[in-house]
Design a protein around this motif. Structure first.
Motif, PDB file in Angstrom:
ATOM      1  N   VAL A 113       0.840  -1.193   0.000  1.00 29.72           N
ATOM      2  CA  VAL A 113       0.000   0.000   0.000  1.00 29.72           C
ATOM      3  C   VAL A 113       0.877   1.246   0.000  1.00 29.72           C
ATOM      4  O   VAL A 113       0.633   2.215  -0.725  1.00 29.72           O
ATOM      5  N   LEU A 114       1.920   1.182   0.813  1.00 29.63           N
ATOM      6  CA  LEU A 114       2.843   2.310   0.906  1.00 29.63           C
ATOM      7  C   LEU A 114       3.419   2.613  -0.474  1.00 29.63           C
ATOM      8  O   LEU A 114       3.511   3.771  -0.878  1.00 29.63           O
ATOM      9  N   HIS A 115       3.778   1.551  -1.183  1.00 30.28           N
ATOM     10  CA  HIS A 115       4.371   1.737  -2.507  1.00 30.28           C
ATOM     11  C   HIS A 115       3.412   2.513  -3.409  1.00 30.28           C
ATOM     12  O   HIS A 115       3.804   3.444  -4.107  1.00 30.28           O
ATOM     13  N   HIS A 116       2.151   2.134  -3.366  1.00 30.14           N
ATOM     14  CA  HIS A 116       1.161   2.803  -4.206  1.00 30.14           C
ATOM     15  C   HIS A 116       1.009   4.277  -3.812  1.00 30.14           C
ATOM     16  O   HIS A 116       0.981   5.162  -4.656  1.00 30.14           O
ATOM     17  N   LEU A 117       0.958   4.501  -2.486  1.00 31.58           N
ATOM     18  CA  LEU A 117       0.806   5.871  -1.999  1.00 31.58           C
ATOM     19  C   LEU A 117       2.024   6.716  -2.374  1.00 31.58           C
ATOM     20  O   LEU A 117       1.899   7.859  -2.836  1.00 31.58           O
ATOM     21  N   LEU A 118       3.196   6.136  -2.188  1.00 27.02           N
ATOM     22  CA  LEU A 118       4.412   6.905  -2.477  1.00 27.02           C
ATOM     23  C   LEU A 118       4.500   7.253  -3.956  1.00 27.02           C
ATOM     24  O   LEU A 118       4.979   8.332  -4.314  1.00 27.02           O
ATOM     25  N   SER A 119       3.976   6.353  -4.805  1.00 27.05           N
ATOM     26  CA  SER A 119       4.022   6.691  -6.228  1.00 27.05           C
ATOM     27  C   SER A 119       3.185   7.932  -6.495  1.00 27.05           C
ATOM     28  O   SER A 119       3.527   8.748  -7.351  1.00 27.05           O
ATOM     29  N   GLY A 120       2.103   8.092  -5.732  1.00 21.09           N
ATOM     30  CA  GLY A 120       1.306   9.319  -5.844  1.00 21.09           C
ATOM     31  C   GLY A 120       2.116  10.530  -5.386  1.00 21.09           C
ATOM     32  O   GLY A 120       2.081  11.590  -6.019  1.00 21.09           O
ATOM     33  N   HIS A 121       2.838  10.369  -4.299  1.00 17.07           N
ATOM     34  CA  HIS A 121       3.643  11.485  -3.783  1.00 17.07           C
ATOM     35  C   HIS A 121       4.798  11.820  -4.713  1.00 17.07           C
ATOM     36  O   HIS A 121       5.213  12.965  -4.828  1.00 17.07           O
ATOM     37  N   LYS A 122       5.290  10.792  -5.381  1.00 12.78           N
ATOM     38  CA  LYS A 122       6.386  11.018  -6.327  1.00 12.78           C
ATOM     39  C   LYS A 122       5.873  11.874  -7.483  1.00 12.78           C
ATOM     40  O   LYS A 122       6.498  12.855  -7.876  1.00 12.78           O
ATOM     41  N   GLU A 123       4.691  11.484  -7.996  1.00 10.93           N
ATOM     42  CA  GLU A 123       4.113  12.229  -9.110  1.00 10.93           C
ATOM     43  C   GLU A 123       3.895  13.683  -8.753  1.00 10.93           C
ATOM     44  O   GLU A 123       4.008  14.560  -9.589  1.00 10.93           O
ATOM     45  N   ALA A 124       3.589  13.927  -7.469  1.00 10.44           N
ATOM     46  CA  ALA A 124       3.363  15.304  -7.026  1.00 10.44           C
ATOM     47  C   ALA A 124       4.692  16.053  -6.892  1.00 10.44           C
ATOM     48  O   ALA A 124       4.707  17.237  -6.560  1.00 10.44           O
ATOM     49  N   GLY A 125       5.793  15.352  -7.110  1.00 10.95           N
ATOM     50  CA  GLY A 125       7.089  16.027  -7.127  1.00 10.95           C
ATOM     51  C   GLY A 125       7.843  16.005  -5.812  1.00 10.95           C
ATOM     52  O   GLY A 125       8.704  16.849  -5.564  1.00 10.95           O
ATOM     53  N   ASN A 126       7.526  15.063  -4.967  1.00  4.46           N
ATOM     54  CA  ASN A 126       8.211  15.014  -3.673  1.00  4.46           C
ATOM     55  C   ASN A 126       9.459  14.134  -3.717  1.00  4.46           C
ATOM     56  O   ASN A 126       9.568  13.207  -4.524  1.00  4.46           O
ATOM     57  N   ARG A 127      10.366  14.434  -2.802  1.00  7.70           N
ATOM     58  CA  ARG A 127      11.514  13.551  -2.601  1.00  7.70           C
ATOM     59  C   ARG A 127      11.066  12.468  -1.625  1.00  7.70           C
ATOM     60  O   ARG A 127      10.375  12.756  -0.650  1.00  7.70           O
ATOM     61  N   LEU A 128      11.445  11.234  -1.906  1.00  6.55           N
ATOM     62  CA  LEU A 128      10.939  10.138  -1.087  1.00  6.55           C
ATOM     63  C   LEU A 128      12.048   9.422  -0.340  1.00  6.55           C
ATOM     64  O   LEU A 128      13.079   9.071  -0.922  1.00  6.55           O
ATOM     65  N   ILE A 129      11.805   9.205   0.941  1.00  9.27           N
ATOM     66  CA  ILE A 129      12.667   8.308   1.698  1.00  9.27           C
ATOM     67  C   ILE A 129      11.788   7.160   2.180  1.00  9.27           C
ATOM     68  O   ILE A 129      10.740   7.398   2.794  1.00  9.27           O
ATOM     69  N   GLY A 130      12.178   5.946   1.869  1.00 12.22           N
ATOM     70  CA  GLY A 130      11.372   4.802   2.285  1.00 12.22           C
ATOM     71  C   GLY A 130      12.033   4.063   3.436  1.00 12.22           C
ATOM     72  O   GLY A 130      13.252   3.943   3.492  1.00 12.22           O
ATOM     73  N   ILE A 131      11.208   3.626   4.369  1.00 15.24           N
ATOM     74  CA  ILE A 131      11.697   2.733   5.417  1.00 15.24           C
ATOM     75  C   ILE A 131      10.764   1.533   5.415  1.00 15.24           C
ATOM     76  O   ILE A 131       9.559   1.682   5.631  1.00 15.24           O
ATOM     77  N   ILE A 132      11.284   0.368   5.110  1.00 13.14           N
ATOM     78  CA  ILE A 132      10.406  -0.794   5.142  1.00 13.14           C
ATOM     79  C   ILE A 132      10.977  -1.844   6.078  1.00 13.14           C
ATOM     80  O   ILE A 132      12.184  -2.025   6.171  1.00 13.14           O
ATOM     81  N   GLY A 133      10.065  -2.505   6.792  1.00 11.08           N
ATOM     82  CA  GLY A 133      10.542  -3.454   7.779  1.00 11.08           C
ATOM     83  C   GLY A 133       9.674  -4.692   7.825  1.00 11.08           C
ATOM     84  O   GLY A 133       8.529  -4.703   7.378  1.00 11.08           O
ATOM     85  N   ALA A 134      10.265  -5.753   8.382  1.00 13.92           N
ATOM     86  CA  ALA A 134       9.529  -6.994   8.578  1.00 13.92           C
ATOM     87  C   ALA A 134      10.219  -7.761   9.699  1.00 13.92           C
ATOM     88  O   ALA A 134      11.320  -7.404  10.106  1.00 13.92           O
TER      89      ALA A 134
END
Ligand SMILES: Cc1cc2nc3c(=O)[nH]c(=O)nc-3n(C[C@H](O)[C@H](O)[C@H](O)COP(=O)(O)OP(=O)(O)OC[C@H]3O[C@@H](n4cnc5c(N)ncnc54)[C@H](O)[C@@H]3O)c2cc1C
Ligand code: FES
Lengths: 276, 605
Positions: A113-134
């Motif tokens: 879900v995060l991936h999908h949301l971040l792709s929206g934020h990317k399109e809006a022109g944001n810089r992205l830092i991802g933290i993923i955990g398991a």
């Protein structure tokens, strides 16, 4: 009937990705929205957030971990099989604007879900830092996709089997400590993870949004089963959410409410195993 | 008069026809002769000067008239004499021209014959030769036929229908109680104006399928309305019989006719007019949407219903429980619509999958909004979000639509409780309490802030709930809920009420009595206190005006909204009401839409 166009096992540990033919939904859905799936006549209505959509081929992709009878049933479907009912897009569409740097924190199947949301934020022109955990390496999904999408990616596992040894909150703390400028935090994953992230960002004063996953029935605002307390008010996650300002969410109540059918879910799973 | 001969009765049974019996003395009132396929009428008359008991349809040609009693098979009857005044009945039409005694059996039909109760001639039967006025008096005192029901102790353990409905005999007997008023007041009480005396007299004559067709002229869903309409507040309330005794059981008769028609496969759908090529979109498949689709479908328009859920029927499938309205009946009705060419798009939410305006882009010429009042009401009390405090909608949806009563065969569970409190006093509250008992609750208590007299639920449901052991706490209301450490509800905090002065609506308002607080131990609370409009529809519905309560504002009786070519009706306009009012609104809208579409009108408001 909605046919399965593709099926992938993302890890050895029951993380499944299903691509379903649903052209009308694919045309409309935006990141952060979800669908309700009912596999067969006796099935439950299961809300699942969409991880990708492809309007051109008319498909949507859902990614889930097998945790009970309904997800096991979904996981048992193969390419060419069909799902009886698929309803969507549901939930308020996410809104994406340029804010600067967005830190997206994902755990478990929430990473999809995060991936999908971040792709929206990317399109809006944001810089992205991802933290993923398991918990462990075999539960970690979409690492490559996240790496491709984000400007920077930190991976954590509880047991150190991949990436950094520790929790996503440790990685967030490290970001703050190295004076990274953070304009918005996005957390999607298990409720305890989102609660821990929120406790931390509250201290640092970082605006945070979470994606809630209460128990749902219809997903259309008709039953109130998905209600959460946000800012002291009762809100229906399926229509008012599922994305809310994290600082206003009563996580403890939601964690308790999500246990309401724990016993029934076990019965359901056990019966289905016996039948099989 | 002769007792019916066994052979004749056997023939009757064999043919599957229903005999009618006098409700008072149980004499058979008609008989079917399998040989001639004609029905003998139980009427003492004189034929050709001789008295005889049974008479063939008197309007037949002389060569065909035969009598069963005192006459040999094949004897011709040249004249038929009124048993009261001896006038000839050959020309009579409904009544003896001289003494006005009713004469039935004048219509020729091979199967069944209308039989006048007043003409039961068995010695000692009170119907023999009495005047219309006396007859009315006796009818008023006659007891209403009881609908056979599942025993209360048994039925709280299953989800099968509570009431079995009348059998043919009972229906004929009950129909015989109808006064056949010249100015029937019952019809005024029916929001869709069903010809009640008309269909009742057909039942009295055992013309059951014809009775159902008579109802269908005004009401497209008779099997449903016969079960769920608040007849006690409508037609039956105005029935003259009710002034002195018990009103005619209009609802039970409606149900009987509709069930007979369906079970014997005699549903005759109206013929579809030639296709107009016009397309109508209906949003929501509750009673309003279904009625509108049926009406416009018959007019030749092509109708598509968009429904958010995975099953069509609205409240009829997700709310009203199986034991009150079997889902197979709703399915039969939606099946009839499919046969009329109506298309169903399930899992399709207008406002999400399509915007309102988008429907026009898709080529629809008009839109009808019938999305109901699906938003569950909560009271905003402390502890309302504890585990096992649920809305009536959630509880009923889980049990009915998702079939939680068959869990774990079906995957959806329902919240369980041994001591269940239901807040509210409407049909919804009754349904929840009775469902809870069937789901294994030891105790189900209705908490209602007014008294029994004000409860808006149907009389029958209240009685059924009482029989099943539902407890009633009148003049009480909740003020909060107490939970345990795990956040599960354990107690309902209540307060007692007294009735105050009437408010603007004329209803007396309950006022909490200071210091009367009490606690009720519970482990499941179902909140059934009204509903609101679901707002999902309004996403992407610019210009659609709403009233202060959030329901759609309409500008004409027929439901025209502020957006041209968009009509609305049912609960989404009125707020939570009844099935029949929703259907009445849809019927009006259908007439207006048809006129608007066919005339190519342009003026909207
Ligand atoms: C438990 C219960 C018991 C009742 N018992 C009785 C009774 O005994 N007698 C009686 O007369 N009345 C009874 N009522 C009231 C009665 O059912 C309603 O008044 C009636 O159903 C209203 O009909 P409707 O067509 O307006 O809406 P509904 O029946 O509410 O149908 C609306 C439909 O629209 C769908 N929908 C909503 N939004 C959208 C959207 N955006 N897009 C697509 N579809 C949408 C919904 O899913 C639903 O299927 C009861 C109600 C309840 C809840
Ligand atoms: S899931 Fe039913 S209201 Fe949200």
């Amino acid at each position: 009937m909605y046919s399965i166009a593709d099926r992938q096992e993302l890890t050895k540990r029951d993380m499944i990705s299903l691509t379903i033919e649903a052209p009308l939904i694919a045309r409309k859905i935006v990141p952060g929205q979800f669908v309700v799936v009912r596999v067969n006549e006796t099935g439950e209505r299961v809300p699942l957030t969409v991880a990708y959509r492809d309007a051109a081929t008319g498909t949507i992709t859902i990614i889930f971990q097998v945790v009970g009878k309904s997800t096991a049933l979904l996981a048992s479907l193969g390419v060419g099989d069909a799902i009886k009912d698929l309803c969507g897009p549901l939930g308020a569409p996410g809104h994406f604007e340029k804010v600067g740097t967005v830190v997206g924190i994902g755990g478990g199947s929430g990473i999809a879900v995060l991936h999908h949301l971040l792709s929206g934020h990317k399109e809006a022109g944001n810089r992205l830092i991802g933290i993923i955990g398991a918990r462990e390496k075999d539960l970690l999904i979409l690492e490559d996709e996240m790496r491709a999408l984000c400007d920077e990616l930190v991976v954590t596992t509880d047991d150190g089997s991949s990436g950094e040894h520790g929790l996503v909150t440790d990685a967030l703390k490290a970001l703050v400590e190295r004076q990274e400028r953070i304009d918005q935090v996005l957390a999607v994953g298990p409720l305890v993870m989102m609660r821990a992230v929120t406790e931390m960002t509250r201290i640092y004063g970082l605006p945070t949004e979470v994606s809630l996953n209460p128990i749902m029935v219809d997903g259309t605002g008709m039953c109130g089963g998905c209600r959460c307390t946000v800012g002291g008010e009762t809100r229906f996650a399926c229509v008012d959410g599922p994305h809310f300002d994290a600082f206003k969410v009563d996580f403890d109540e939601l964690i308790q409410r999500n246990q309401m059918y724990g016993r029934d879910e076990r019965i359901s799973l056990l019966t289905s195993i016996k039948v099989r | 008069m002769a007792e019916p001969d066994n052979a004749e009765l056997l023939a009757l049974e064999h043919e599957g026809d229903l005999a009618s019996f006098c409700p008072h003395c149980h004499a058979p009132l008609n008989m079917y002769d399998a040989g001639t396929r004609r029905v003998w009428v139980g009427l003492a008359v004189r034929v050709n000067g001789a008295a005889c008991g049974l008479l063939l349809d008197p309007r037949l040609d002389a060569s065909e008239r035969r009598c069963s009693d005192g006459w040999n098979d094949g004897d011709l009857a040249e004249d038929v004499i009124c048993p009261h005044c001896e006038a000839s009945l050959l020309e009579a039409d409904g009544r003896c021209e001289r003494c006005e005694a009713p004469v039935f059996g004048l219509e020729v039909s091979v199967h069944t014959r209308v039989v006048p109760l007043a003409l039961c001639t068995r010695a000692g039967c009170p119907w023999h030769g009495i005047s219309t006025r006396t007859r009315a008096k006796i009818l008023a005192e006659s007891p209403r036929q009881k609908k056979p029901e599942q025993d209360a102790m048994l039925r709280v353990r299953n989800f099968s229908e509570v009431s079995y409905g009348y059998d043919g005999e009972q229906a004929v007997a009950e129909a015989g109680r109808c006064l056949q008023c010249k100015k029937p007041t019952c019809v005024d009480g029916c929001p869709v104006g069903v010809d009640i005396p008309g269909f009742v007299s057909l039942i009295a004559g055992s013309e059951f399928a014809a009775a159902a067709q008579r109802i269908r002229l005004r009401n497209a869903l008779p099997a449903i309305c016969g079960r769920v309409c608040p007849q006690d507040q409508q037609c039956e309330k105005l029935c003259l019989l009710g002034k002195k005794g018990e009103p005619l059981a209009v609802g039970a008769l409606e149900r009987f006719a509709a069930d007979f028609e369906r079970e014997t496969d005699q549903v005759r759908l109206p013929r579809r007019a030639t296709k107009t090529g016009l397309r109508v979109a209906v949003v929501g498949s509750g009673p309003a949407g279904l009625t509108l689709a049926a009406d416009l479908g018959v007019q030749g328009h092509s109708v598509t219903i968009f429904e958010a859920l995975h099953k069509a029927g609205g409240v009829l499938v997700y709310g009203i429980p199986e034991f009150r309205l079997p889902k197979s009946i709703v399915e039969a009705e939606t099946g009839n619509l499919r046969r009329l060419g109506v298309k169903f798009e399930l899992n399709s939410i207008v406002g999400k999958l399509y915007g309102l305006q988008e429907l026009f882009d898709l080529g629809f010429d008009a839109v009808y909004i019938a999305t109901g009042a699906g938003l569950p009401g909560f009271m905003g009390l402390p502890g309302e979000n504890l585990c096992n405090v649920v809305s009536a909608n959630e509880y009923l949806t889980r049990v009915n639509l998702m079939k939680a009563y068959l869990f774990p065969e079906y995957d959806t569970p329902a919240p369980k409780g041994r001591r269940v409190a239901v807040v509210g006093g409407g049909n919804v509250a009754m349904d929840c309490a009775r469902t809870a008992l069937r789901m294994g609750a030891r105790e189900a208590t209705i908490v209602y802030r007014r008294t029994r007299d004000e409860m808006p639920a149907r009389d029958e449901e209240i009685q059924h709930a009482e029989q099943e052991g539902v407890r009633f706490h009148y003049l009480t209301g909740p003020v909060g809920y107490v939970g345990d450490e795990q956040h599960w509800v354990r107690q309902l905090q209540g307060v007692r009420m007294k009735m105050g002065e009437p408010d603007e609506s004329g209803r007396r308002r309950p006022i909490p009595i200071v210091g009367s607080n009490f606690l009720l131990d519970v482990d499941l609370v179902i909140v059934a206190v009204g509903a609101g409009p679901n707002k999902v529809l309004f996403e992407g519905a610019e210009g659609l005006e709403r009233n202060a309560r959030g329901y759609i504002r309409t500008f004409t009786e027929s439901g025209r909204t502020s957006v041209p070519k968009v009509w609305a009706g049912g609960d989404i306009v009125t707020g939570a009401a009844t099935v029949i009012l929703a259907m009445g609104a849809a019927r009006q809208a259908a007439d207006d839409m048809h006129a608007y579409l066919s005339d190519g009108q342009t003026a909207w408001l």
